[in-house]
Scaffold this motif. Structure first.
Motif, PDB file in Angstrom:
ATOM      1  N   GLU A 231       3.473  -0.190   4.314  1.00 44.03           N
ATOM      2  CA  GLU A 231       2.351  -0.780   3.575  1.00 44.03           C
ATOM      3  C   GLU A 231       1.562  -1.660   4.538  1.00 44.03           C
TER       4      GLU A 231
ATOM      5  N   VAL B 142       0.434  -4.596   5.395  1.00 43.90           N
ATOM      6  CA  VAL B 142       0.520  -6.036   5.166  1.00 43.90           C
ATOM      7  C   VAL B 142       0.386  -6.736   6.511  1.00 43.90           C
ATOM      8  N   SER B 143      -0.671  -7.500   6.659  1.00 40.56           N
ATOM      9  CA  SER B 143      -0.932  -8.208   7.905  1.00 40.56           C
ATOM     10  C   SER B 143       0.016  -9.385   8.071  1.00 40.56           C
TER      11      SER B 143
ATOM     12  N   TYR C 208      -5.842 -10.195   5.810  1.00 40.28           N
ATOM     13  CA  TYR C 208      -4.742  -9.967   4.863  1.00 40.28           C
ATOM     14  C   TYR C 208      -5.214  -9.388   3.535  1.00 40.28           C
ATOM     15  N   ASP C 209      -6.172 -10.047   2.891  1.00 40.00           N
ATOM     16  CA  ASP C 209      -6.642  -9.582   1.573  1.00 40.00           C
ATOM     17  C   ASP C 209      -7.292  -8.207   1.658  1.00 40.00           C
TER      18      ASP C 209
ATOM     19  N   LYS D 129      -4.608  -5.438   2.026  1.00 37.67           N
ATOM     20  CA  LYS D 129      -3.830  -5.180   0.808  1.00 37.67           C
ATOM     21  C   LYS D 129      -4.457  -4.087  -0.050  1.00 37.67           C
ATOM     22  N   THR D 130      -5.745  -3.858   0.094  1.00 36.21           N
ATOM     23  CA  THR D 130      -6.437  -2.858  -0.734  1.00 36.21           C
ATOM     24  C   THR D 130      -6.377  -1.454  -0.122  1.00 36.21           C
TER      25      THR D 130
END
Length: 150
Positions: free
Chosen positions: A29, A31-32, A38-39, A42-43
């Motif tokens: 996935e 995930v930074s 980061y946000d 996530k998408t």
């Protein structure tokens, strides 16, 4: 300390690269490890690869940085340029990940707390060749996100 992350868009399972001379951590996935993207990450859908200092290969340390992969003089100017000894492996990583991406697209990002205040989010994709031409010319930035396509 700078963080360098690559997302292989739409890849389901990360590849392994145990022979690289630098540390490489991956996840299924995107995930930074840092806040800058980061946000946004996530998408997305795909696997993430975190590039790390060579000594991190031998430790379980969770703080993952890539300063030792970069030319210090460029970092001081807010630019991103890998040390020449790492270029062949990082280029191979790009080629293998571009092949692994069902849409042949990567996102390359860097996040450096002492880097430029301006965050660059390039929307127009670079080809693999153009990205490396800009790299060699010293025209890549820290605190930036690039799309890379075959």
């Amino acid at each position: 300390m700078p963080t360098i992350e690559i997302i292989c868009l739409h890849q389901v399972n990360p590849l392994e690269f145990p022979e690289f001379s630098f540390a490489l951590e991956s996840g299924s996935e995107p995930v930074s490890h840092r806040n800058l993207f980061y946000d946004e990450f996530k998408t997305l859908n795909g696997c993430i690869y975190h590039l790390g200092n060579p000594y991190l290969r031998e430790t379980k340390e969770r703080t993952f940085f890539a300063y030792q992969l970069l030319e210090g003089s460029c970092v001081a100017e807010g630019r991103l340029k890998f040390l020449p000894q790492f270029n062949p492996e990082i280029q191979r990583l790009f080629i293998d990940l571009l092949e692994a991406s069902p849409i042949q697209t990567l996102i390359f990002s860097s996040d450096y707390q002492f880097g430029p205040n301006k965050v660059r989010r390039y929307k127009r994709p670079f080809t693999y060749e153009k990205f490396w031409q800009n790299h060699e010319a010293g025209q890549l930035w820290l605190n930036a996100r690039y799309f890379i396509r075959s």
